[in-house]
Design an enzyme around this catalytic site. Structure first.
Site, PDB file in Angstrom:
ATOM      1  N   ASP A 477      38.176  98.647 -24.602  1.00 38.17           N
ATOM      2  CA  ASP A 477      36.883  98.007 -24.837  1.00 38.17           C
ATOM      3  C   ASP A 477      36.721  97.637 -26.318  1.00 38.17           C
ATOM      4  O   ASP A 477      37.462  98.134 -27.189  1.00 38.17           O
ATOM      5  CB  ASP A 477      35.783  99.011 -24.421  1.00 38.17           C
ATOM      6  CG  ASP A 477      34.494  98.345 -23.989  1.00 38.17           C
ATOM      7  OD1 ASP A 477      34.312  97.163 -24.271  1.00 38.17           O
ATOM      8  OD2 ASP A 477      33.656  99.040 -23.363  1.00 38.17           O
ATOM      9  N   ASP A 547      29.832  92.442 -17.946  1.00 32.80           N
ATOM     10  CA  ASP A 547      29.020  93.619 -17.633  1.00 32.80           C
ATOM     11  C   ASP A 547      27.973  93.277 -16.586  1.00 32.80           C
ATOM     12  O   ASP A 547      27.323  94.170 -16.044  1.00 32.80           O
ATOM     13  CB  ASP A 547      28.313  94.138 -18.890  1.00 32.80           C
ATOM     14  CG  ASP A 547      29.222  95.076 -19.677  1.00 32.80           C
ATOM     15  OD1 ASP A 547      30.255  95.495 -19.127  1.00 32.80           O
ATOM     16  OD2 ASP A 547      28.891  95.374 -20.837  1.00 32.80           O
TER      17      ASP A 547
HETATM   18  C1  DGJ Z   1      31.082  97.866 -22.229  1.00 35.46           C
HETATM   19  C2  DGJ Z   1      31.908  97.676 -21.001  1.00 35.46           C
HETATM   20  O1  DGJ Z   1      31.945  96.335 -20.632  1.00 35.46           O
HETATM   21  C3  DGJ Z   1      31.375  98.556 -19.894  1.00 35.46           C
HETATM   22  O2  DGJ Z   1      32.060  98.319 -18.705  1.00 35.46           O
HETATM   23  C4  DGJ Z   1      31.481  99.982 -20.322  1.00 35.46           C
HETATM   24  O3  DGJ Z   1      32.823 100.331 -20.468  1.00 35.46           O
HETATM   25  C5  DGJ Z   1      30.722 100.191 -21.622  1.00 35.46           C
HETATM   26  N1  DGJ Z   1      31.113  99.255 -22.628  1.00 35.46           N
HETATM   27  C6  DGJ Z   1      30.929 101.585 -22.129  1.00 35.46           C
HETATM   28  O4  DGJ Z   1      30.396 101.791 -23.365  1.00 35.46           O
END
Ligand code: DGJ
Length: 731
Positions: A477, A547
């Site tokens: 990430d 997300d």
């Molecule tokens: C952003 C990601 O896109 C999510 O899926 C998740 O992993 C969060 N960060 C966690 O902080």
């Protein structure tokens, strides 16, 4: 040979799939563009070279007017010597001047394709790929530009990159370097781009070209949610199935710029490369700089064929993970189910449910390390948070494996929290500038990945875990963009190198991990789909798309993403509507249909599902196990993409490479009262084969399905959907 050269007229012709790309070296020694389009059978193409001499077009000293740099189409544009449209490269010499005038010196044609040191690049065997290396030189500085053009046997694609070598005796500064430039003698195009924001990535936008410069860019350090490093020039009126289309994508995950200029003569110049804003590279005598690769795709049959060419290119010639052709594990990720609020018991309870429902991997997301209870601490401390996970990551992985599941783990390797052990020990390891504050995004700072010792330390910590626990997947990430981009260790004159060095450091960390753990499956991510680019695919065969997991919003996000990137790369999960800000109640089956357009998984608390939901999950899991190969290897046909009209359908189909199987999916985002059933025409089938569809209880000739079409089951509620599987009957 796919690449031919006619020495009299100095014409190069590059055949790639069903396309031809051609240019010649003109009398001034400049490579001048001739053609990119459907395949041509002759090298007799120099007649296409038509200098357009105009007032106010300066001519080089002692040369004829037709050599005016402003008068011809280019392959690589000079700067400051008479070509006023976008320049390809700008070199500041020892006198402080920036004129850059590169002309033909030599060329060679080779089978296969050399790697690009430190950067992602397409590849192919000597039978599949040929490369032309064209060396241009700027006599005054001694700087050489080695332009590489690669062709692909099966695909209408030209891959281009540039290596800049200082063969002079003085140090120079490279201020700008484009990776690929494409000139046209007309401007009958529209500009198609993918823009967006967090939660609504890769929205398509199509605008007419206009005189002057149109550009999209990232100056955020990552390729970004806001603009994707891709654009297409499309014929007005072109559509999914019709029209000439030119797509360009950059294999790069940092600052990029794509620009298009229409000049006074209604000619179009398109270019993509590293964003020259805040970029500069010092080249001492003998030093070289390698610019990222760009890929150019031509389609004479609309956006659908362009997308399929990108998909095939990325699947067969860019993704090198051992997971490329394997069935991707059907995963459950705990993020939306628990956020930071979990412990070992909770994770194991989810894992037990997952195993019982036929899932294959549990991914433990953010919150397992340091003392991380929220997003304010611990990035950089990649050791287990024992209060939450007393058996450690190795112990947890063992338990999960015992349930028959693989285990995956979340990291955010390029980041650091102020509240962390790493920051206490190395407060100067983050990007920062003297005498300025350190801006935070999501309460965190960014590590200076341009420093080898920083990359070493992150690698050390990650390896410590990967060496001792059976971690088969990592989610990588990156939850903020870069600010105060400076490095504590580079001299003032080299601070503008940091953005690019950051990307190189990130690539290096990926490379080192994959070298040590070649079986590791990496899923890219950046606050959802903020780093969904072709550069990342070289390391990570799948990337979290957004997300936003609301299935109806996802239709549009996945549509935009699919213009360039194959379904096998799009992370897509079924989630729990009750956890979404919009609170839209999309039917559970539709959430499965939409997630099955990508690398399928779940993102919810499985322990909270009722019996009906569990039964639906079992059904979806059965479908996935049966049809995953179509999404992974099939050809995508977007049959209808009407997101907004009440009664409109979004329909897509994956057709197997041998055209014997089809998985068709349809969603009606908003229903229409008193609706009648809809018919849809399929595409990409074998006309002579008979296809059986059990859901419809009959079979059809391929020709019939593609022309008369098939009636879909009636969809009567908002967000209703259906999935149909067709397979060729034995003759
Ligand atoms: C952003 C990601 O896109 C999510 O899926 C998740 O992993 C969060 N960060 C966690 O902080």
């Amino acid at each position: 040979m796919a690449i031919s050269f006619e020495p009299q007229k100095r014409v190069f012709k590059l055949d790639s799939g069903n396309a031809t790309y051609a240019f010649l070296i003109d009398s001034g020694g400049y490579p001048s563009h001739l053609y990119f389009g459907p395949k041509l059978e002759t090298l007799d193409l120099d007649y296409l070279h038509r200098p357009m001499i105009r007032a106010f077009s300066p001519v080089p000293e002692g040369r004829p007017a037709e050599e005016a740099p402003d008068a011809v189409l280019r392959e690589f544009a000079t700067h400051g010597v008479g070509d006023y449209a976008l320049s390809s490269a700008v070199v500041r010499d020892a006198h402080g001047n920036t004129a850059t005038d590169m002309r033909y010196r030599s060329h060679r044609i080779l089978r296969g394709k050399p790697k690009l040191p430190g950067l992602p690049a397409t590849f192919g065997s000597e039978e599949e790929v040929e490369t032309l290396e064209l060396t241009l030189a700027d006599e005054a500085t001694g700087v050489e530009f080695i332009l590489a053009y690669s062709t692909f046997r099966e695909l209408p694609v030209i891959a281009r990159s540039v290596r800049v070598v200082n063969r002079g005796t003085a140090t120079v500064q490279l201020e700008k370097i484009g990776s690929a430039l494409l000139d046209f003698d007309h401007c009958e195009f529209e500009f198609l781009q993918l823009w967006g924001a967090w939660g609504r990535e890769r929205v398509t936008e199509r605008t007419p070209l206009r005189h002057g410069i149109q550009a999209i860019a990232s100056n955020r350090g990552l390729s970004s949610h806001q603009h994707n490093p891709f654009f297409a020039l499309v014929e007005p009126g072109s559509s999914e199935r019709f029209g000439w289309v030119y797509g360009m994508a950059l294999l790069y995950s940092g600052n990029f710029r794509a620009e298009v200029e229409v000049d006074q003569g209604n000619r179009t110049r398109a270019q993509i490369g590293i964003n020259p804003e805040d970029f500069e590279w010092e080249l001492t005598p003998g030093a070289e700089f390698v610019a990222p690769e760009a890929v150019l795709v031509f389609s004479d049959s609309g956006l659908g064929a362009m997308s399929r060419a990108f998909h095939d290119l990325f699947r067969n010639h860019l993704i090198r993970s051992r997971w490329r052709d394997r069935k991707r594990p059907l995963l459950i990720n705990n993020w939306e189910g628990t956020f930071f609020d979990f412990d070992q018991e909770k994770i194991l309870a989810i894992a037990r449910e997952a195993a019982a429902l036929g899932l294959e991997m549990l991914v433990l997301d953010d919150g397992w390390f340091g003392v991380r209870d929220d997003d304010r601490s611990s990035l950089g401390d990649w050791f287990v948070y024992e209060r939450k996970l007393p058996s450690g990551i190795d112990g947890l992985a063992r338990e999960i494996n015992r349930l028959g599941l693989k285990f995956g783990l979340w990291f955010e390797p390029e980041m650091i929290s102020r509240r962390s052990r790493l920051y206490e020990q190395h407060p100067d390891w983050c990007l920062h500038l003297p005498d300025r504050g350190r801006s935070e995004g999501r309460n965190q700072l960014v590590l200076d990945m341009s420093r080898p010792e920083v990359v070493d330390e992150v690698f050390r910590q990650m390896s410590e875990l990967l060496d001792h626990a059976n971690i088969e997947y990592i989610k990588w990430d990156a939850n903020r963009h870069l600010t105060e981009v400076g490095s504590a260790v580079l001299p003032p004159g080299r601070q503008k190198e940091v953005f690019h060095r950051f990307v190189l450091g990130t690539y290096d960390l990926h490379e080192r991990l994959l070298e040590r753990y070649p079986e590791l499956l990496i899923e890219g991510c950046s606050g959802g789909g903020g780093r969904f680019d072709a550069g990342m695919l070289y390391y990570a065969p799948q990337i979290w798309t957004s997300d936003n997991t609301d299935a109806i919003d996802r239709l549009r996000i996945q549509y935009g993403t699919s213009l360039v990137y194959p379904g096998s790369t799009m992370g897509a999960h079924v989630s729990d509507c009750r956890r979404h800000p919009e609170n839209r109640q999309t039917p559970f089956p539709t959430r499965g249909v939409v997630a099955m357009a990508g690398t399928f998984g779940y993102e919810l608390d499985l322990t909270r599902m009722n019996e009906e939901e569990r039964a639906e999950i079992r059904r979806q899991v059965r479908w996935y196990h049966q049809y995953h190969h179509l999404v992974e290897q099939g050809q995508l046909y977007r049959l209808r993409s009407d997101f907004d009209t009440p009664g409109g359908y979004v329909v897509w189909a994956y057709v197997s490479p041998d055209r014997r199987e089809v998985l068709l999916s349809a969603v009606q985002p908003r229903c229409l009262l008193n609706e009648i059933p809809r018919r849809v025409r399929l595409d990409g089938l074998a006309p002579e084969l008979r296809y059986r569809c059990d859901e419809l209880g009959r079979s059809f000739l391929g020709n019939t399905l593609m022309n008369a079409g098939v009636e879909l089951p009636l969809l009567v509620h908002d967000g209703d959907s259906c999935q149909l599987y067709f397979h060729a009957e034995e003759e």
